[in-house]
Design an enzyme around this catalytic site. Structure first.
Site, mmCIF file in Angstrom:
data_model
loop_
_atom_site.group_PDB
_atom_site.id
_atom_site.type_symbol
_atom_site.label_atom_id
_atom_site.label_comp_id
_atom_site.label_asym_id
_atom_site.label_seq_id
_atom_site.Cartn_x
_atom_site.Cartn_y
_atom_site.Cartn_z
ATOM 1 C CE LYS A 46 -4.276 -1.655 0.293
ATOM 2 N NZ LYS A 46 -4.003 -3.072 0.081
ATOM 3 C CG ASP A 123 -8.870 -0.996 2.306
ATOM 4 O OD1 ASP A 123 -9.926 -1.586 2.599
ATOM 5 O OD2 ASP A 123 -7.748 -1.425 2.612
ATOM 6 C CG ASP A 233 -2.080 -3.729 7.916
ATOM 7 O OD1 ASP A 233 -2.938 -4.362 8.564
ATOM 8 O OD2 ASP A 233 -2.188 -3.497 6.697
#
Length: 685
Positions: A46, A123, A233
């Site tokens: 990401k 997301d 995470d």
């Protein structure tokens, strides 16, 4: 269904938030995957700027050289390198220049030797810009249109993955089967494109065969599982070293593949990837049950021990991060301790104890899985809870003997944690140690303080640095600002993994009386107002639950949930729902299976789901004893002991619907003639 005959994808997705892995770590990953029989790697970090935030930008010459080297390394180890792009933050789907930018970027990577790709829309916000709303009928249609065009542009590669925005069941509204988004994806996405899916939740505790069959029918193809069971995470204080579990191997023929998205730290993922490989190599005969039996083809405990045994060897390899001290070479000056022998009255030289398999087993059990502690951690929590609850008998006989025995046992377990920490601190492989160090240091400090606390309960004085006072040292309170916020929030602790966390609130469940009627109506109105449903409630006052609340029909069973501040919940049950109906609201066949009605409301200030469960279980027990075949619920519910339950919801009541989804009991039912603003959920028990 897609007729693709590709091999089962198995391996790793680097898809977490945080510092991406280094090139050398990825190369080591390919070596391990080849050694353990895995075959895929999905590149999707990401925080790689040109993967997500600046997806339009082409790679520089230096970056291109690194990617080509990485792709070549993957091929050398028979691992399929799948390059992913995440344009969803700011793409305008209807703009041809944006689509051209996607084609240009993926064509560049194709030129590096990559032959497998993925387009990820996870997301992101599900709102379309005005231009896209004019061009497409839905958000799903926009994504599918662009994805299909890219798939064709790349020559329909054998491996092309698509991650939907609704990538787990919890995101699907109102359900997986009735999700307009998923149905559009399943119907219109090219059959040659595989779809990523995380299971019931983002981090799924279990993934059942039934749930995969359900989503496969909607997607019209078997999914590829993006498994977040070892991802950490979302919490910098957690690490997951438990085995791959609660995914029956019967899933294997029903999936296109499984990719684990593990811990951010590279080295601790040895266990996650090793046990996944063991699972993938298992036969496909296991039934859809938890995988803890002795006669099953995949046993998580055995898989964990196999992984830890192999990992122990890695700890013994002298390996230093760049810039740190290295093992001594022959031409170097000897260390000052070389040749030194202490005298008979002097302190002996410190000797580092070697790391043992028992230490790694303890480490894994202390940092097990998101929904489950390992055996050692659970035993320590249970003993500490018992010692604290029974400290008044610490100095009494004979109860004092049992307290002392358990205190000594707890002391020994704390000592084992400290010993494990000391042994890990001296391993030759410093690279693994430094990935683990913050976690093992934190747990060592935690158990040391707990040990001191137990000694205080037993009348012994701990070290001054560990004493619990009103003015503690900084290590006496954990979590900094994040910890302060969590301790102030009412929801803190409701998802504790320990089976018997100390209760911090006292609730009473008692029979209701006519005197409680005003409080019942007050709670009903407050929750309707909070959800913005006053108008809908007035238009549809004919609902069975509304009539029970307003005392138009007297309940057969009536329970009240009460806290120190007053009434905060209710459950009103009616044995025969037909008696409260002014017309035939539902099909006769459904009412034969579910003849009873239940109106339930829990105030939003009550954070404990267990309280609601106990309230409902008592009502259902009464209905079952009364010969009820089922229950109709007009609010949110948990059910057990009834033969069947169906629930009636106003579709905009998101708090109640989301509450019910967390219980993972009910499914949406299709009822003919149901108004569009109502939702029926049910289950057969």
């Amino acid at each position: 269904m897609s007729n693709k005959s590709n091999i089962f994808l198995s391996g790793v997705v680097e898809g977490f938030y945080g510092r991406p892995w280094t090139m050398s770590q990825r190369t080591e990953l390919f070596r391990r995957e080849q050694r353990w029989g895995l075959n895929a790697y999905l590149y999707a970090p990401k925080d790689d700027y040109k993967h997500r935030m600046y997806w339009r930008d082409l790679y520089s010459l230096e970056e291109a050289d690194q990617l080509m080297t990485l792709i070549s390394a993957a091929k050398e180890h028979n691992v399929e390198f799948i390059y992913a792009l995440s344009p969803g933050l700011d793409i305008t789907f209807s703009n041809p220049k944006e689509v051209a930018a996607l084609k240009r970027k993926l064509s560049q990577v194709c030129g590096f030797g990559c032959r497998a790709f993925a387009l990820l829309f996870d997301d992101i916000e599900a709102e379309m810009c005005p231009a896209d709303r004019e061009a497409f009928g839905s958000f799903a249609e926009a994504q599918v249109c662009v994805t299909n065009e890219l798939f064709l542009h790349l020559g329909e590669p054998q491996t092309f993955l698509f991650c939907p925005t609704d990538y787990c069941a919890a995101f699907c509204s109102p359900s997986v089967q009735l999700s307009a988004y998923l149905n559009t994806v399943g119907e219109k996405l090219s059959a040659g494109i595989d779809i990523l899916w995380t299971g019931p939740k983002v981090v799924s505790q279990d993934i059942s065969v039934a749930s995969i069959e359900e989503v496969s029918a909607v997607l019209r193809r078997p999914p590829v599982i993006w498994d977040n069971i070892h991802a950490n995470d979302y919490d910098p204080q957690r690490l997951f070293l438990g085995p791959f579990k609660n995914r029956p191997t019967e899933l294997i023929p029903k999936l296109r593949g499984v990719l684990t998205n593990p811990n951010c730290e590279f080295e601790p993922n040895f266990v996650a990837i090793h046990t996944l490989a063991t699972w993938c190599k298992s036969s496909c005969g296991q039934k859809d049950v938890p995988m803890d039996g002795d006669d099953q083809d995949y046993n998580p405990h055995e898989a964990l021990q196999l992984a830890l045994t192999d990992w122990l060897v890695e700890f013994g390899r002298a390996n230093q991060p760049d810039g740190c001290g290295r093992p001594k070479r022959e031409e170097e000056e000897p260390m000052q301790t070389d040749g030194f022998v202490p005298g008979p009255r002097e302190n002996p030289l410190y000797t580092a104890e070697p790391l043992a398999l028992e230490d790694l087993t303890l480490l894994a059990e202390l940092f097990y899985l998101p929904y489950e502690h390992g055996a050692a951690a659970l035993a320590m929590l249970e003993d500490l809870h018992w010692l604290r609850s029974n400290c008044s008998s610490a100095h009494e006989s004979p109860q004092g003997k049992e307290w002392t025995r358990r205190a000594e046992k707890f002391d020994q377990m704390c000592g084992a944690v400290v010993q494990m920490f000391n042994r890990l601190s001296n391993v030759p492989n410093r690279i693994i140690l430094y990935d683990l160090y913050n976690y093992i240091c934190d747990i060592k400090s935690g158990v040391t303080m707990a040990k001191a606390y137990v000694r205080t309960l037993g009348g012994r004085t701990p070290h001054p640095a560990l004493a619990l006072t009103d003015d503690p040292e900084p290590w006496g309170f954990r979590g900094a600002l994040s910890g302060e916020f969590q301790r102030m929030l009412p929801s803190h602790g409701k998802r504790d993994l320990f089976r018997s966390p100390p209760s911090t609130r006292v609730y009473t469940i008692r029979p209701g009386t006519p005197k409680d009627q005003p409080e019942v109506e007050r709670i009903f109105r407050e929750m309707q107002t909070e959800a913005g449903l006053e108008a809908e409630a007035e238009l549809e006052a004919g609902l069975v639950g509304d009539r029970l609340v307003e005392a138009q029909v007297l309940p057969s069973h009536w329970l009240i949930l009460e806290a120190e501040s007053g009434v905060c919940g209710y459950a009103l049950a009616l044995t025969d729902a037909k008696t409260a109906m002014t017309k035939a609201q539902y099909p006769e066949a459904m009412l034969q299976d579910y003849p009873s009605a239940l109106a339930l409301q829990i105030h939003s200030k009550v954070p404990d789901h267990d309280v609601a469960a106990r309230l409902i279980l008592q009502v259902l027990s009464g209905l079952r004893d009364a010969g009820s075949k089922g229950v109709l619920m007009v609010c949110v519910c948990v059910s057990s002991g009834s033969k069947g339950v169906f629930s009636e919801f106003r579709s905009r009541d998101r708090r109640m619907i989301d509450f019910l989804k967390t219980l993972n009991i009910f499914q949406v039912l299709e009822v003919e003639g149901l108004p569009t603003n109502l939702l029926i959920m049910g289950t057969k028990l």
